[in-house]
Design an enzyme around this catalytic site. Structure first.
Site, mmCIF file in Angstrom:
data_model
loop_
_atom_site.group_PDB
_atom_site.id
_atom_site.type_symbol
_atom_site.label_atom_id
_atom_site.label_comp_id
_atom_site.label_asym_id
_atom_site.label_seq_id
_atom_site.Cartn_x
_atom_site.Cartn_y
_atom_site.Cartn_z
ATOM 1 N N SER A 230 8.811 28.963 25.578
ATOM 2 C CA SER A 230 7.711 28.023 25.485
ATOM 3 C C SER A 230 8.197 26.580 25.542
ATOM 4 C CB SER A 230 6.938 28.344 24.198
ATOM 5 O OG SER A 230 5.700 27.727 24.158
ATOM 6 N N HIS B 92 4.765 30.084 29.529
ATOM 7 C CA HIS B 92 3.409 30.631 29.479
ATOM 8 C C HIS B 92 2.406 29.493 29.462
ATOM 9 C CE1 HIS B 92 2.890 29.524 25.232
ATOM 10 N NE2 HIS B 92 4.161 29.899 25.090
#
Length: 160
Positions: free
Chosen positions: A84, A109
């Protein structure tokens, strides 16, 4: 060269308490990075060893900008997980200063937002802010890698 562990979630110091519940003893914050540079003014080389679950987008973007504009030689190495927001921090280092251990993992993501009850206008404003943050991250990924926004967005879309 100063070596730094980037092992805690990326978050503002004021919200460190939220991560204690998950067993983390602290956070990796803009305040920490600024104090690191301030307390070591003569040092030019900083290596960050990443094993990080990611964290808060706004804090991560502030850290990314701080690293990129510091005038320091930034090195990043993935020791374990680089998930992330940690991926954006990895990209703060020039390509030749990035490395990864053989058994590491990386994950990108879509940006997760948090919407509370409210009017449709308030919820739409939150969605617009989340899209804006996702676009900033995509801009970093596209600028700092050899991949197009479309390729990166396709990868992000798979990680739901």
């Amino acid at each position: 060269m100063i070596e730094v562990k980037l092992h805690n979630p990326v978050a503002n110091e004021s919200r460190a308490w939220m991560y204690w519940w998950d067993g983390y003893e602290g956070v990796f914050s803009l305040e920490f990075v600024q104090s690191l540079f301030k307390n070591n003014p003569a040092e030019t080389d900083f290596k960050f060893n990443i094993h990080c679950p990611g964290g808060e987008v706004q804090e991560g973007l502030a850290i990314y900008d701080c690293l990129r504009t510091s005038g320091k030689n930034i090195y990043m190495n993935i020791e374990g997980d680089c998930h992330s927001m940690a991926v954006a921090l990895l990209l703060a280092a020039p390509k030749e200063n990035r490395s990864a251990n053989p058994n590491c993992t990386a994950l990108i993501h879509k940006v997760y937002g948090c919407a509370y009850s409210g009017t449709a206008d308030e919820l739409e404003a939150q969605a617009a802010e989340t899209r804006m943050l996702q676009n900033k991250i995509l801009d970093i990924y596209a600028d700092r890698t050899d991949m197009s926004r479309e390729e990166l967005e396709a990868i992000m879309n798979k990680q739901i």
